[in-house]
Design a protein around this motif. Sequence first.
Motif, PDB file in Angstrom:
ATOM      1  N   ILE A  35       0.839  -1.207   0.000  1.00 49.05           N
ATOM      2  CA  ILE A  35       0.000   0.000   0.000  1.00 49.05           C
ATOM      3  C   ILE A  35       0.869   1.251   0.000  1.00 49.05           C
ATOM      4  CG2 ILE A  35      -1.606   1.366   1.406  1.00 49.05           C
ATOM      5  CD1 ILE A  35      -2.875  -1.372   2.238  1.00 49.05           C
ATOM      6  N   CYS A  47      -8.588   5.474   0.466  1.00 46.68           N
ATOM      7  CA  CYS A  47      -8.723   4.067   0.812  1.00 46.68           C
ATOM      8  C   CYS A  47      -9.458   3.327  -0.303  1.00 46.68           C
ATOM      9  CB  CYS A  47      -9.457   3.925   2.141  1.00 46.68           C
ATOM     10  SG  CYS A  47      -9.574   2.233   2.729  1.00 46.68           S
ATOM     11  N   VAL A  50      -7.127   2.566  -3.086  1.00 48.39           N
ATOM     12  CA  VAL A  50      -6.241   1.468  -2.699  1.00 48.39           C
ATOM     13  C   VAL A  50      -6.974   0.135  -2.838  1.00 48.39           C
ATOM     14  CG1 VAL A  50      -5.029   0.407  -0.739  1.00 48.39           C
ATOM     15  CG2 VAL A  50      -4.777   2.856  -1.189  1.00 48.39           C
ATOM     16  N   GLU A  51      -8.215   0.087  -2.377  1.00 43.27           N
ATOM     17  CA  GLU A  51      -9.009  -1.135  -2.476  1.00 43.27           C
ATOM     18  C   GLU A  51      -9.078  -1.623  -3.918  1.00 43.27           C
ATOM     19  OE1 GLU A  51     -12.916  -0.395  -0.840  1.00 43.27           O
ATOM     20  OE2 GLU A  51     -12.004   0.648   0.846  1.00 43.27           O
ATOM     21  N   CYS A  54      -5.323  -2.189  -5.606  1.00 42.99           N
ATOM     22  CA  CYS A  54      -4.533  -3.247  -4.960  1.00 42.99           C
ATOM     23  C   CYS A  54      -5.345  -4.525  -4.746  1.00 42.99           C
ATOM     24  CB  CYS A  54      -3.967  -2.756  -3.634  1.00 42.99           C
ATOM     25  SG  CYS A  54      -2.813  -1.382  -3.795  1.00 42.99           S
ATOM     26  N   LEU A  56      -7.995  -5.223  -2.767  1.00 46.71           N
ATOM     27  CA  LEU A  56      -8.157  -5.524  -1.343  1.00 46.71           C
ATOM     28  C   LEU A  56      -9.587  -5.249  -0.909  1.00 46.71           C
ATOM     29  CD1 LEU A  56      -4.941  -3.761   0.003  1.00 46.71           C
ATOM     30  CD2 LEU A  56      -5.267  -6.215  -0.367  1.00 46.71           C
ATOM     31  N   HIS A  58     -12.330  -3.683   1.765  1.00 50.89           N
ATOM     32  CA  HIS A  58     -12.313  -2.430   2.523  1.00 50.89           C
ATOM     33  C   HIS A  58     -11.697  -2.649   3.902  1.00 50.89           C
ATOM     34  CE1 HIS A  58     -13.343   1.430   4.137  1.00 50.89           C
ATOM     35  NE2 HIS A  58     -13.919   0.824   5.160  1.00 50.89           N
ATOM     36  N   ALA A  61      -7.819  -2.942   3.534  1.00 46.20           N
ATOM     37  CA  ALA A  61      -7.174  -1.682   3.130  1.00 46.20           C
ATOM     38  C   ALA A  61      -7.259  -0.641   4.235  1.00 46.20           C
ATOM     39  CB  ALA A  61      -7.819  -1.152   1.847  1.00 46.20           C
ATOM     40  N   SER A  62      -8.429  -0.467   4.826  1.00 47.73           N
ATOM     41  CA  SER A  62      -8.585   0.580   5.842  1.00 47.73           C
ATOM     42  C   SER A  62      -7.757   0.274   7.085  1.00 47.73           C
ATOM     43  CB  SER A  62     -10.051   0.796   6.199  1.00 47.73           C
ATOM     44  OG  SER A  62     -10.602  -0.368   6.785  1.00 47.73           O
TER      45      SER A  62
END
Length: 98
Positions: A35, A47, A50-51, A54, A56, A58, A61-62
């Motif tokens: 990340i 976020c 990123v989810e 990447c 991912l 939630h 990622a969070s």
Amino acid sequence: MSTYPDTPGFVRYSDTSMAAADSMLTDAPTLRDNILAFIRREGDATCDEVEVRCNLTHQTASARIRELVLQGKLVDTGDRRKTRSGRKARVYEAAEAA
């Protein structure tokens, strides 16, 4: 012994929360590194971004972003961007010293 935010956090006295944190002990450092590398490449990210980028959930990622913030590796830029749902989200960037 490492503690939060260097290891995944959990809700005290919750067996399921503790089990979830234990299940992430091996993967969390790599996820945090990925990340942070992504945000450095992009310059900044929410976020939600990123989810998506990447791949991912939630929750994953969070949690990793929060750990990175507490470690001083990510900072809130003060900017906000819309998520896929149309709500505004914090925009994070790599900290200078990170």
